[in-house]
Scaffold this active site. Structure first.
Site, PDB file in Angstrom:
ATOM      1  N   ASP A   1     -19.585  -8.300  -5.045  1.00 16.89           N
ATOM      2  CA  ASP A   1     -21.032  -8.206  -5.195  1.00 16.89           C
ATOM      3  C   ASP A   1     -21.635  -9.518  -5.707  1.00 16.89           C
ATOM      4  OD1 ASP A   1     -20.568  -8.287  -8.003  1.00 16.89           O
ATOM      5  OD2 ASP A   1     -20.046  -6.154  -7.917  1.00 16.89           O
TER       6      ASP A   1
ATOM      7  N   ASN B   1     -19.060  -5.883 -11.136  1.00 12.81           N
ATOM      8  CA  ASN B   1     -19.449  -4.718 -11.942  1.00 12.81           C
ATOM      9  C   ASN B   1     -18.423  -3.590 -11.924  1.00 12.81           C
ATOM     10  OD1 ASN B   1     -19.794  -3.709  -9.419  1.00 12.81           O
ATOM     11  ND2 ASN B   1     -21.959  -3.147  -9.652  1.00 12.81           N
TER      12      ASN B   1
ATOM     13  N   ASP C   1     -26.450 -15.171  14.058  1.00  9.33           N
ATOM     14  CA  ASP C   1     -25.400 -14.345  14.642  1.00  9.33           C
ATOM     15  C   ASP C   1     -25.568 -14.186  16.151  1.00  9.33           C
ATOM     16  OD1 ASP C   1     -23.193 -12.398  13.871  1.00  9.33           O
ATOM     17  OD2 ASP C   1     -24.527 -11.041  14.965  1.00  9.33           O
TER      18      ASP C   1
ATOM     19  N   GLU D   1     -24.198 -19.120  16.001  1.00 13.82           N
ATOM     20  CA  GLU D   1     -22.880 -18.709  16.450  1.00 13.82           C
ATOM     21  C   GLU D   1     -22.965 -18.599  17.965  1.00 13.82           C
ATOM     22  OE1 GLU D   1     -19.665 -15.055  16.053  1.00 13.82           O
ATOM     23  OE2 GLU D   1     -21.803 -14.669  16.154  1.00 13.82           O
TER      24      GLU D   1
ATOM     25  N   ASP E   1     -15.546  -8.768  -7.484  1.00 12.20           N
ATOM     26  CA  ASP E   1     -16.273  -7.604  -7.977  1.00 12.20           C
ATOM     27  C   ASP E   1     -16.749  -7.859  -9.406  1.00 12.20           C
ATOM     28  OD1 ASP E   1     -17.249  -5.136  -8.613  1.00 12.20           O
ATOM     29  OD2 ASP E   1     -15.277  -4.164  -8.772  1.00 12.20           O
TER      30      ASP E   1
ATOM     31  N   ASP F   1     -16.724  -1.751  -9.608  1.00  7.24           N
ATOM     32  CA  ASP F   1     -16.647  -0.552  -8.762  1.00  7.24           C
ATOM     33  C   ASP F   1     -15.728  -0.745  -7.557  1.00  7.24           C
ATOM     34  OD1 ASP F   1     -18.107  -2.265  -7.224  1.00  7.24           O
ATOM     35  OD2 ASP F   1     -19.791  -0.900  -6.862  1.00  7.24           O
TER      36      ASP F   1
ATOM     37  N   ASP G   1     -27.342 -15.125   6.717  1.00  8.78           N
ATOM     38  CA  ASP G   1     -26.953 -14.733   8.063  1.00  8.78           C
ATOM     39  C   ASP G   1     -28.154 -14.048   8.702  1.00  8.78           C
ATOM     40  OD1 ASP G   1     -25.251 -13.945  10.284  1.00  8.78           O
ATOM     41  OD2 ASP G   1     -23.582 -14.110   8.872  1.00  8.78           O
TER      42      ASP G   1
ATOM     43  N   HIS H   1     -14.853 -14.600   8.975  1.00  5.62           N
ATOM     44  CA  HIS H   1     -14.566 -13.168   8.827  1.00  5.62           C
ATOM     45  C   HIS H   1     -14.188 -12.492  10.144  1.00  5.62           C
ATOM     46  CE1 HIS H   1     -18.557 -13.614  10.312  1.00  5.62           C
ATOM     47  NE2 HIS H   1     -18.584 -12.338  10.629  1.00  5.62           N
ATOM     48  N   ASP H   2     -14.241 -13.215  11.254  1.00  2.66           N
ATOM     49  CA  ASP H   2     -13.925 -12.617  12.554  1.00  2.66           C
ATOM     50  C   ASP H   2     -12.551 -12.994  13.085  1.00  2.66           C
ATOM     51  OD1 ASP H   2     -16.351 -11.297  12.864  1.00  2.66           O
ATOM     52  OD2 ASP H   2     -17.312 -13.064  13.740  1.00  2.66           O
TER      53      ASP H   2
END
Ligand code: GLC
Ligand code: CA
Length: 561
Positions: A31, A25, A196, A250, A23, A27, A100, A322-323
């Site tokens: 990002d 910034n 994807d 993929e 992160d 929040d 992606d 990420h899966d």
């Protein structure tokens, strides 16, 4: 043999799932400001490129894989200007950038769908797949694959979540849109795409019913590697050929035989494919049925693809993304530990061994954020704490007769959220990921597992990944050499060699948490072997040669006497 775009063969890539990366910034959400700051770190790993999971505007029903605008950056992550800054900086550092490309479906909030659902006679009516009567297909992420729309009074198809309507790729205008999207990003200067579920974009005509009684994937035979897939792929390939870029598809559940058509020969439309076979060594498909880890199965999957693509195509090598849950928790020592233990006993040894198990195969290695420091699965105490649509759906749909505890354990083992916790940068608050409360839970083991600590430790998993990538990069044999496996039926040892001309390497990985004896291949008797990499500190080798310590991994350079 090197074609113009074959630069990717020598490379290694790093995958960024931005929301949990860093992160910048304050929040609580990762990002592009954070990415910019951490680019030197990424570079320092010895990788040559980045694959960004979707950065585009999205209502986040599937965290970015439900896109509502293909030509912009999600405001949570920055804006186009910041993206250009990141791209320029990455290029300056010699890092390629891959986007992606998610075109099997859009978000239901994409303007095309907003129009399409209004009726049967607007320019976007046929952008999606509408029917008066649904078939029996299940979706992969969320219940049945059809949803009724009150306005249009028809059902739309969604192979993934309800908020991810499938595009109608048979419509030439949709394919033109895809090409326009590709050109837009290529013109900006990106170097390629990760495409994807690209093997799902062509559906069988008439959308016939799938097999009864098989949940989740019952419709798959009718949308996987469908009738027009290779025509559509050829169209996209043509666009890419106008640029010096690469395409990685993929290919969930695509078998080797079908994959060969994408990856080899005249019809070749992809440079590499993320196959799933080796992700099934502990499950049927990651999110549904778990089974005990089986090394023989894993090796079979590895070797099958290695042998088939040798001299014909090229492999994309990965263990995490990420899966899928974290690899130490699945195939490493983490698979033996209960909820109370935060760091597995042989965390470090098995984490390093897993790196050796795949980085030296033939292909381009991919490392997923956090994998390089050995991050492990998170175990949240309530299903309500999970945010992934399929984890929630699975929990409330399957195995309902089991105890709550057992059902939650299934989620601990299988959830995609385990790969999506914030990257652990340091021992300080929020693992150094953000100054404010992170958008998602930080794994409690960050006091031990974090970048800062591992930077300081020469024997860390982090520094070991660097060594692996360095060794690979310096050796033509480890990049291009032929692969051969030994003792395929051994249940604890994975052993393979890579050979090119006179040079050979022998790679040995123990998947056992006990000390075990290892035989060397007969073929290599009488050869001199020099150990060039080991996951235990130097100087402490067990003499008596054939004994391997828990999860020990070694790489030998072999030479005739
Ligand atoms: C791919 C993505 C996954 C997503 C799905 C639908 O498998 O990697 O995260 O849920 O496609 O887009
Ligand atoms: Ca932020």
């Amino acid at each position: 043999m090197m074609g113009s775009n074959e630069w990717y063969k020598r490379m290694a890539f790093y995958q960024i799932w931005i929301r949990s990366f860093f992160d910048g910034n304050g929040d609580g959400i990762g990002d592009l400001y954070g990415v910019y700051e951490k680019l030197p770190y990424v570079k320092s790993l010895g990788v040559d490129g980045i694959w960004f999971s979707p950065l585009y505007p999205s209502p986040n029903a599937d965290f970015g894989y439900d896109i509502s605008d293909y030509y912009n950056i999600h405001p949570d992550y920055g804006n186009m200007e910041q993206f250009r800054k990141v791209l320029d900086k990455a290029h300056e550092l010699g890092l390629k950038v891959m986007m992606d490309l998610v075109v099997n479906h859009t978000s239901d909030e994409h303007p095309w769908f907003v129009e399409s659902r209004k009726g049967k006679d607007n320019p976007y009516s046929d952008y999606y797949i509408w029917r008066d009567k649904p078939n029996n297909w299940d979706s992969i992420l969320e219940g049945k694959a059809w949803e009724y729309d009150e306005t249009r009074q028809q059902y739309y198809l969604h192979i993934f979540a309800r908020k991810q309507p499938d595009l109608n790729m048979d419509n030439p205008r949709v394919r033109e849109e895809v090409k326009r999207i590709m050109r837009f990003w290529l013109d900006l200067g990106v170097d390629g795409f990760r495409e994807d579920v690209i093997n799902f974009i062509s559906k069988k005509e008439g959308l016939p019913d799938g097999l009864p009684f098989i949940p989740v994937i019952n419709g798959m035979p009718h949308y996987k590697d469908g009738p027009h897939i290779h025509e559509y792929m050829a169209e996209f390939r043509k666009v890419c050929k106008e640029y010096d870029c690469i395409q990685i598809g993929e290919g969930p559940m695509t078998d080797l035989k079908s994959a060969m058509r994408y990856l080899t020969g005249d019809e070749k439309s992809l440079d590499m494919m993320f196959s799933f076979d080796h992700m099934m060594a502990d499950c049927i498909y990651t999110e549904y049925i778990h089974r005990p880890f089986d090394l023989v199965k894993l090796k079979k999957a590895f070797s099958k693809w290695q042998k088939a693509l040798n001299n014909k195509g090229w492999n994309a090598l990965y263990l995490e993304n990420h899966d899928h849950p974290r690899i130490i928790s699945r195939y490493g020592d983490g698979r033996y530990f209960s909820i109370r233990r935060q760091v597995p006993k042989y965390w470090k040894e098995s984490g390093k061994m897993l790196a050796v198990s795949y980085i030296f195969q033939q292909g381009t290695p991919f490392i997923y954020q956090g994998q390089e420091i050995g991050m492990t699965n998170i175990k949240l105490s309530s299903i309500d704490d999970y945010v992934d649509v399929s984890s929630k759906n699975n929990f409330h749909t399957y195995h309902l007769k089991e105890s709550l505890e057992r059902r939650l354990r299934r989620i601990h083992i299988s959830s995609r959220d385990s790969a999506r916790t914030p990257v652990q940068w340091s021992d300080s608050r929020n693992a150094g990921f953000s100054d404010s409360t992170p958008w998602f839970f930080v794994n409690g083991n960050y006091h031990t597992i974090n970048v800062e600590a591992e930077e300081k430790d020469p024997e860390s998993i982090l520094n070991f990944y660097r060594k692996c990538l360095d060794l690979r990069k310096k050796s033509k044999t480890l990049v291009y050499g032929e692969y051969r496996e030994y003792f395929p039926r051994d249940r604890h040892i994975y052993m393979y060699s890579r050979s090119l001309g006179e040079v050979s390497y022998l790679i040995i990985c123990s998947f056992s948490r006990h000390k075990i004896r290892v035989r060397f291949p007969k073929e290599m008797k009488g050869m001199k072997k020099k150990m060039v990499l080991c996951n235990y500190p130097a100087g402490k080798e067990v003499r008596g040669n054939g004994w391997f310590r828990p999860y020990e991994a070694r790489v030998y350079k072999m030479a005739d006497k």
